[in-house]
Write an enzyme that holds these catalytic residues in place. Structure first.
Site, PDB file in Angstrom:
ATOM      1  N   ARG A  31      -1.064   9.474  -0.551  1.00 36.03           N
ATOM      2  CA  ARG A  31      -2.330   9.861  -1.186  1.00 36.03           C
ATOM      3  C   ARG A  31      -2.395  11.339  -1.538  1.00 36.03           C
ATOM      4  NH1 ARG A  31      -6.434   6.208   2.501  1.00 36.03           N
ATOM      5  NH2 ARG A  31      -5.898   4.283   1.425  1.00 36.03           N
ATOM      6  N   GLN A  45      -8.125  14.306   4.064  1.00 33.52           N
ATOM      7  CA  GLN A  45      -7.517  13.480   3.016  1.00 33.52           C
ATOM      8  C   GLN A  45      -8.438  13.328   1.809  1.00 33.52           C
ATOM      9  OE1 GLN A  45      -6.635   9.018   3.485  1.00 33.52           O
ATOM     10  NE2 GLN A  45      -4.631   9.965   3.430  1.00 33.52           N
ATOM     11  N   HIS A  57      -8.705  11.193  -1.214  1.00 32.55           N
ATOM     12  CA  HIS A  57      -8.169   9.947  -1.772  1.00 32.55           C
ATOM     13  C   HIS A  57      -8.047  10.124  -3.272  1.00 32.55           C
ATOM     14  CE1 HIS A  57      -7.836   5.728  -2.857  1.00 32.55           C
ATOM     15  NE2 HIS A  57      -7.751   5.401  -1.581  1.00 32.55           N
ATOM     16  N   LEU A  66     -15.343   4.973  -3.518  1.00 32.12           N
ATOM     17  CA  LEU A  66     -13.908   4.672  -3.478  1.00 32.12           C
ATOM     18  C   LEU A  66     -13.485   3.556  -4.433  1.00 32.12           C
ATOM     19  CD1 LEU A  66     -11.508   5.680  -1.654  1.00 32.12           C
ATOM     20  CD2 LEU A  66     -11.646   3.434  -0.610  1.00 32.12           C
ATOM     21  N   HIS A 110     -12.114  11.737   1.636  1.00 36.36           N
ATOM     22  CA  HIS A 110     -12.116  10.367   2.136  1.00 36.36           C
ATOM     23  C   HIS A 110     -11.962  10.246   3.640  1.00 36.36           C
ATOM     24  CE1 HIS A 110     -11.537   6.103   1.961  1.00 36.36           C
ATOM     25  NE2 HIS A 110     -10.300   6.156   2.397  1.00 36.36           N
ATOM     26  N   GLU A 131      -6.987   1.561  -3.002  1.00 32.96           N
ATOM     27  CA  GLU A 131      -5.566   1.651  -3.325  1.00 32.96           C
ATOM     28  C   GLU A 131      -4.993   0.268  -3.630  1.00 32.96           C
ATOM     29  OE1 GLU A 131      -3.871   4.455  -0.645  1.00 32.96           O
ATOM     30  OE2 GLU A 131      -1.911   3.516  -0.747  1.00 32.96           O
ATOM     31  N   ARG A 169      -2.620  10.485   6.312  1.00 35.80           N
ATOM     32  CA  ARG A 169      -2.691   9.096   6.783  1.00 35.80           C
ATOM     33  C   ARG A 169      -2.237   8.138   5.687  1.00 35.80           C
ATOM     34  NH1 ARG A 169      -6.651   4.748   6.363  1.00 35.80           N
ATOM     35  NH2 ARG A 169      -7.912   6.068   5.022  1.00 35.80           N
ATOM     36  N   PHE A 183       0.860  -1.182   0.000  1.00 34.79           N
ATOM     37  CA  PHE A 183       0.000   0.000   0.000  1.00 34.79           C
ATOM     38  C   PHE A 183       0.894   1.228   0.000  1.00 34.79           C
ATOM     39  CE2 PHE A 183      -4.615   0.837   1.163  1.00 34.79           C
ATOM     40  CZ  PHE A 183      -5.117  -0.195   0.393  1.00 34.79           C
TER      41      PHE A 183
HETATM   42  P1  FAD Z   1     -16.971   4.431  11.757  1.00 34.59           P
HETATM   43  O1  FAD Z   1     -16.726   3.040  11.330  1.00 34.59           O
HETATM   44  O2  FAD Z   1     -17.111   5.455  10.721  1.00 34.59           O
HETATM   45  O3  FAD Z   1     -18.223   4.391  12.710  1.00 34.59           O
HETATM   46  C1  FAD Z   1     -18.784   5.572  13.216  1.00 34.59           C
HETATM   47  C2  FAD Z   1     -19.955   5.216  14.080  1.00 34.59           C
HETATM   48  O4  FAD Z   1     -20.426   6.396  14.716  1.00 34.59           O
HETATM   49  C3  FAD Z   1     -21.149   4.630  13.338  1.00 34.59           C
HETATM   50  O5  FAD Z   1     -21.689   3.586  14.088  1.00 34.59           O
HETATM   51  C4  FAD Z   1     -22.137   5.813  13.289  1.00 34.59           C
HETATM   52  O6  FAD Z   1     -23.483   5.383  13.228  1.00 34.59           O
HETATM   53  C5  FAD Z   1     -21.837   6.463  14.618  1.00 34.59           C
HETATM   54  N1  FAD Z   1     -22.256   7.857  14.729  1.00 34.59           N
HETATM   55  C6  FAD Z   1     -21.842   8.931  14.011  1.00 34.59           C
HETATM   56  N2  FAD Z   1     -22.464  10.050  14.442  1.00 34.59           N
HETATM   57  C7  FAD Z   1     -23.283   9.673  15.458  1.00 34.59           C
HETATM   58  C8  FAD Z   1     -24.198  10.349  16.301  1.00 34.59           C
HETATM   59  N3  FAD Z   1     -24.422  11.669  16.225  1.00 34.59           N
HETATM   60  N4  FAD Z   1     -24.894   9.633  17.218  1.00 34.59           N
HETATM   61  C9  FAD Z   1     -24.721   8.303  17.334  1.00 34.59           C
HETATM   62  N5  FAD Z   1     -23.851   7.608  16.573  1.00 34.59           N
HETATM   63  C10 FAD Z   1     -23.154   8.282  15.642  1.00 34.59           C
HETATM   64  N6  FAD Z   1      -9.039   2.357   6.252  1.00 34.59           N
HETATM   65  C11 FAD Z   1      -8.071   1.400   6.298  1.00 34.59           C
HETATM   66  O7  FAD Z   1      -7.247   1.392   7.204  1.00 34.59           O
HETATM   67  N7  FAD Z   1      -8.010   0.440   5.331  1.00 34.59           N
HETATM   68  C12 FAD Z   1      -8.881   0.380   4.305  1.00 34.59           C
HETATM   69  O8  FAD Z   1      -8.792  -0.516   3.483  1.00 34.59           O
HETATM   70  C13 FAD Z   1      -9.906   1.382   4.229  1.00 34.59           C
HETATM   71  N8  FAD Z   1     -10.809   1.379   3.212  1.00 34.59           N
HETATM   72  C14 FAD Z   1     -11.837   2.302   3.226  1.00 34.59           C
HETATM   73  C15 FAD Z   1     -12.798   2.256   2.210  1.00 34.59           C
HETATM   74  C16 FAD Z   1     -13.864   3.156   2.221  1.00 34.59           C
HETATM   75  C17 FAD Z   1     -14.888   3.086   1.131  1.00 34.59           C
HETATM   76  C18 FAD Z   1     -13.949   4.128   3.243  1.00 34.59           C
HETATM   77  C19 FAD Z   1     -15.061   5.116   3.249  1.00 34.59           C
HETATM   78  C20 FAD Z   1     -12.987   4.182   4.233  1.00 34.59           C
HETATM   79  C21 FAD Z   1     -11.922   3.278   4.233  1.00 34.59           C
HETATM   80  N9  FAD Z   1     -10.951   3.313   5.229  1.00 34.59           N
HETATM   81  C22 FAD Z   1      -9.963   2.349   5.263  1.00 34.59           C
HETATM   82  C23 FAD Z   1     -11.073   4.244   6.361  1.00 34.59           C
HETATM   83  C24 FAD Z   1     -11.721   3.525   7.523  1.00 34.59           C
HETATM   84  O9  FAD Z   1     -12.683   2.603   7.067  1.00 34.59           O
HETATM   85  C25 FAD Z   1     -12.406   4.493   8.485  1.00 34.59           C
HETATM   86  O10 FAD Z   1     -11.522   5.518   8.792  1.00 34.59           O
HETATM   87  C26 FAD Z   1     -12.761   3.765   9.751  1.00 34.59           C
HETATM   88  O11 FAD Z   1     -13.559   2.637   9.461  1.00 34.59           O
HETATM   89  C27 FAD Z   1     -13.467   4.657  10.752  1.00 34.59           C
HETATM   90  O12 FAD Z   1     -13.842   3.837  11.823  1.00 34.59           O
HETATM   91  P2  FAD Z   1     -14.457   4.443  13.158  1.00 34.59           P
HETATM   92  O13 FAD Z   1     -14.679   3.294  14.081  1.00 34.59           O
HETATM   93  O14 FAD Z   1     -13.624   5.569  13.616  1.00 34.59           O
HETATM   94  O15 FAD Z   1     -15.832   5.035  12.696  1.00 34.59           O
END
Ligand code: FAD
Length: 604
Positions: free
Chosen positions: A309, A234, A236, A250, A380, A253, A415, A121
Site C-alpha cells: 500500500r 498507513q 491506503h 475506502l 487508513h 483493495e 501492514r 491481496f
Molecule cells: P475497532 O474495531 O476500531 O474498535 C475500537 C473500539 O474501541 C470501538 O468499540 C470503539 O468504540 C472503542 N473505543 C475507542 N475509543 C474509546 C474510548 N475512549 N472509550 C471507550 N471505547 C473506545 N483490515 C483487514 O484486515 N481487512 C480488511 O478487509 C479491512 N478493511 C477495512 C475497511 C475499512 C473501511 C476500514 C476503516 C478498515 C479496514 N481494515 C481492514 C482495518 C481493520 O478493520 C481495523 O484495523 C480493525 O477493525 C481494528 O479493530 P480493533 O478491534 O483494533 O478496533
C-alpha cells in the site's frame, strides 16, 4: 467531587471491535468477570467496516501456502521492523482463529469443493484472504457478538474512557462518562485490555469513522506505557475522492485483487513504471501475466497494482503531482475493463464487490461495472501503537494489555491488507488469556479517589469557561489540516518542525476550549475530550517521523528518500517523562532467531 457509578471486574476490556470482543470472550472463558466499554453502540466498531478479508495461510486455493510464507510476506511488507515474534505467532495461529470463527457461525464464501474461499491481496504471495464478499468485518463482528454475548460479559455502550487508573505502578481500572447523559463511571479492574483501534481522525482525509481519535494510545501514554512505530501511518492508496462530501471513504483493495487496474489521465497503467527491487522477482512484467494471476494462474506473478500500500499510494501521489491525475485530484481505478476478458462481467463484479457497487452507485451515481472510479490516498491504519510483549500483549505497565490496531509490533513499517483482521483474533485471544491470568495471580486493587476527582474536574473545566472560550470544532479542523498538509504521505524536516509548532499552539488553545449547554448529548464536549488524545497522537507521529531520517514503508522523507540499513536496526519508542515531556528514542530490535532468518531467506 461529581458522583461516579461504580463497577468492579477482573478484566476490563476497552473497545468492542474484533480485538476487544475476542479478548473478552477469552478472558470470560478463563473464568474472569469481564466488563466491556465502548464509545459507540455495540457492533459499530471499525471492524464492522472491514471489507476485503482476513489473512490466514489456510492453503485452500493455493496449496503452496503455509505459515512460513505468510510470516515472510508479513516481515517483507513491514520492511523487517516488525516484532518477529508477533509475526511468527500471527502466521501460525491465524488459520486456527479463522476456523474458530467458522465454528462459531461465520459464513465465509466457499470454493467449489466447499472450503473457505481465499482471494488475492497486495503483498501476499498466494490467495490468502478468507472473505464474505466485501463485507467480511460485518460477518466477523456478528459472529463474535453472537458468541460473546453468551459468555457473560457486561457491556457498557456509548461510554468514553477518560483516564486509566493506577494503584502504584499497577493498573487499577479506568474512569469515563456515558455520552448520552454525561454521568461519570468507574470501572475498577485487576487487568485492562486496550482495544480502542486507530487514529485516522487526526488527519483530514481518512477512511476512519468519528471514533478513531487515538484514545487508547493517549490513555496508555498518560499512564506510563511506551508507544512504538508512531511514524508509520498507513495511507491506503484507494479512497473515494469525489463527491467531496465522501472523500476518504475506502475503496477496498479487493477491487484490485479481482482484476481492477490503475490508470492515469493518459490512460496508462502507471504502476508498471516503478517496481521496487524487493518485489521485482514477484511482480508480473506484462498486463497479460497480471491478469492471469488475478484469475488464479499459479504460474503467473501478481500485477503491480497489488504491490504494498505504501508504494501504490506514493505512485498515485506522483501521478497527481505530475498533472496526470483524474479531474478531482485522484487517478482512475477500473474494474469495468474486465468485460473485455470475461463474459457476464457485470454479474461477476456485483457478486464479488457488492458493497463497492452500491457505494459508488449511491454516493457518486457511478456504475463501477461500466465506468472507472476516481480514487486517491486516504489515511487508513496505524501500524504504531502501544508497545507490548509479543507473547502476552502486556505493556510495560503491569496489568495493562493492548491488542488490535491500538497495539504496535506485528506490522512494522507497513501492514499488508487482511493482516489486521487476523491480528485482532490472534492477539485479542492472547491478550484476553494473559489478562485473565494476570487478574487471577494478583490481588484486589485500591482506587485513588483524589485521582478520580482530578480527572472529573479537568473533564468538566470547558463548561466553566462557557461559549466565550475557544471553539473545539475549529481546533479539531486546524489540527487535521496541519497533519494532512505537513505530516502526510511525503514528509520533510522543515514542514514537520512547522507541524510541531502548530501542535504546540493548538494544544495551548485547547486548554482554553469553552462549551455551552449541559452534559447531555453534548457533542462539543465529546470533541474536546477527543482533541486531547489527538494532540498526543499527532505530536508522537511527528516526533517519530522527524527522528527517523530515512524512507521506509509508510514513512517517506523527501529529504531522506532512501532506505538506510542502519535505521533498519531500530524501532522508535516514545514515553512520557516524569516532568510530562514527550521523550523519543531509538530502541534496538530484538535479534531474530536463526530458524526464522532461514525462513525469510528461503522465501526470497
Ligand atoms: P475497532 O474495531 O476500531 O474498535 C475500537 C473500539 O474501541 C470501538 O468499540 C470503539 O468504540 C472503542 N473505543 C475507542 N475509543 C474509546 C474510548 N475512549 N472509550 C471507550 N471505547 C473506545 N483490515 C483487514 O484486515 N481487512 C480488511 O478487509 C479491512 N478493511 C477495512 C475497511 C475499512 C473501511 C476500514 C476503516 C478498515 C479496514 N481494515 C481492514 C482495518 C481493520 O478493520 C481495523 O484495523 C480493525 O477493525 C481494528 O479493530 P480493533 O478491534 O483494533 O478496533
Amino acid at each position: 467531587m461529581p458522583e461516579f457509578q461504580r463497577f468492579s471486574y477482573d478484566v476490563l476490556v476497552i473497545g468492542a471491535g474484533g480485538a476487544g470482543l475476542r479478548a473478552a470472550i477469552e478472558a470470560g472463558a478463563a473464568g474472569a468477570k469481564v466488563g466491556v466499554v465502548c464509545k459507540s453502540l455495540l457492533g459499530k466498531a471499525h471492524t464492522v467496516m472491514a471489507e476485503g478479508g482476513i489473512a490466514a495461510a489456510l492453503a485452500n486455493v493455493d496449496d503452496r501456502d503455509n505459515w512460513r510464507v505468510h510470516f515472510a510476506d508479513t516481515m517483507r511488507g513491514g520492511q523487517y521492523l516488525n516484532n518477529w515474534r508477533m509475526a511468527e505467532l500471527h502466521a501460525k495461529e491465524a488459520p486456527e482463529c479463522v476456523r474458530e470463527l467458522e465454528a462459531w457461525g461465520a459464513l465465509f464464501d466457499r470454493t467449489t469443493d466447499g472450503k473457505i474461499l481465499q482471494r488475492n491481496f497486495g503483498g501476499h504471495r498466494y490467495p490468502r484472504l478468507a472473505h464474505v464478499g466485501d463485507r467480511t468485518g460485518l460477518e466477523m463482528i456478528r459472529t463474535l457478538q453472537d458468541h460473546g454475548i453468551h459468555t457473560g460479559m457486561e457491556v457498557h455502550m456509548e461510554c468514553t474512557v477518560l483516564s486509566l487508573l493506577l494503584d502504584g505502578n499497577r493498573i487499577a481500572g479506568a474512569c469515563g462518562y456515558d455520552r448520552e447523559r454525561g454521568r461519570f463511571q468507574l470501572w475498577e479492574a485487576k487487568a485492562v485490555v486496550l482495544a480502542t483501534g486507530g487514529i485516522g481522525r487526526a488527519f483530514k482525509v481518512t477512511s476512519n469513522s468519528w471514533e478513531y481519535t487515538g484514545d487508547g494510545l493517549a490513555l496508555a501514554y498518560r499512564a506510563g506505557a511506551e508507544l512504538q512505530d508512531m511514524e508509520f501511518v498507513q495511507f491506503h492508496p484507494t479512497g473515494m475522492v469525489w463527491p467531496i462530501s465522501v472523500s476518504g471513504i475506502l475503496v477496498t483493495e479487493g477491487v484490485r485483487g479481482e482484476g481492477g487496474v490503475l490508470r492515469n489521465s493518459e490512460g496508462r497503467r502507471f504502476m508498471f513504471d516503478d517496481i521496487p527491487d524487493l518485489y521485482k522477482e514477484q511482480t508480473a512484467d506484462s498486463e497479460e501475466e497480471g491478469w492471469r494471476y488475478t484469475q488464479g494462474d499459479k504460474n503467473a506473478r501478481r500485477p503491480p497494482e497489488l504491490l504494498t500500500r505504501d508504494h501504490v499510494a506514493r505512485c498515485i501521489n506522483r501521478e497527481v503531482k505530475a498533472g496526470r491525475g483524474s479531474p478531482h485530484g485522484g487517478v482512475f481505478l477500473d474494474i469495468s475493463w474486465i468485460k473485455e476478458r470475461m463474459p457476464k462481467s457485470e454479474e461477476h463484479i456485483k457478486r464479488k464487490l457488492p458493497s463497492m457497487y452500491h457505494q459508488f452507485k449511491q454516493l457518486a451515481d457511478l456504475d463501477i461495472t461500466k465506468e472507472p472510479m476516481e480514487v486517491g490516498p486516504t489515511t487508513h491504519y496505524m501500524m504504531g501503537g502501544i508497545r507490548v510483549d509479543g507473547d502476552s500483549q502486556m505493556s510495560n505497565v503491569p496489568g495493562l494489555f493492548a491488542a488490535g490496531e491500538a497495539a504496535a509490533g506485528l506490522h512494522g513499517a507497513n501492514r499488508l491488507g487482511g493482516n489486521s483482521l487476523s491480528d485482532l483474533v490472534v492477539f485479542g485471544r492472547r491478550a484476553g488469556r494473559f489478562a485473565a491470568e494476570f487478574a487471577n495471580a494478583n490481588g484486589p486493587v485500591t482506587i485513588d479517589e483524589a485521582e478520580l476527582g482530578t480527572t472529573a474536574t479537568a473533564a468538566l473545566a470547558p463548561f466553566d469557561r462557557g461559549p466565550a472560550g475557544e471553539n473545539p470544532y475549529q481546533i479539531q479542523y486546524d489540527l487535521q489540516e496541519t497533519m494532512q498538509d505537513l505530516v502526510g504521505i511525503v514528509r520533510v524536516e522543515s514542514e514537520m518542525q512547522q507541524a510541531l509548532d502548530a501542535i504546540g499552539q493548538l494544544s495551548a488553545r485547547a486548554e482554553r476550549i469553552g462549551i455551552a449547554g449541559n452534559r447531555e448529548y453534548n457533542n462539543g464536549w465529546h470533541t474536546t475530550i477527543d482533541i486531547g488524545n489527538m494532540m498526543i497522537v499527532s505530536e508522537a507521529i511527528t516526533r517519530a517521523a522527524l527522528l527517523r531520517k530515512e524512507s521506509r514503508g509508510a514513512q517517506f522523507r523527501e529529504d531522506f528518500p532512501n532506505k538506510d540499513s542502519e535505521w533498519g536496526k531500530y524501532n522508535i519508542v516514545i514515553r512520557r517523562s516524569v516532568d510530562g515531556e514527550m521523550q523519543v528514542e531509538k530502541r534496538a530490535l530484538t535479534p531474530m532467531p536463526d530458524e526464522l532468518k532461514k525462513v525469510i531467506e528461503e522465501m526470497k
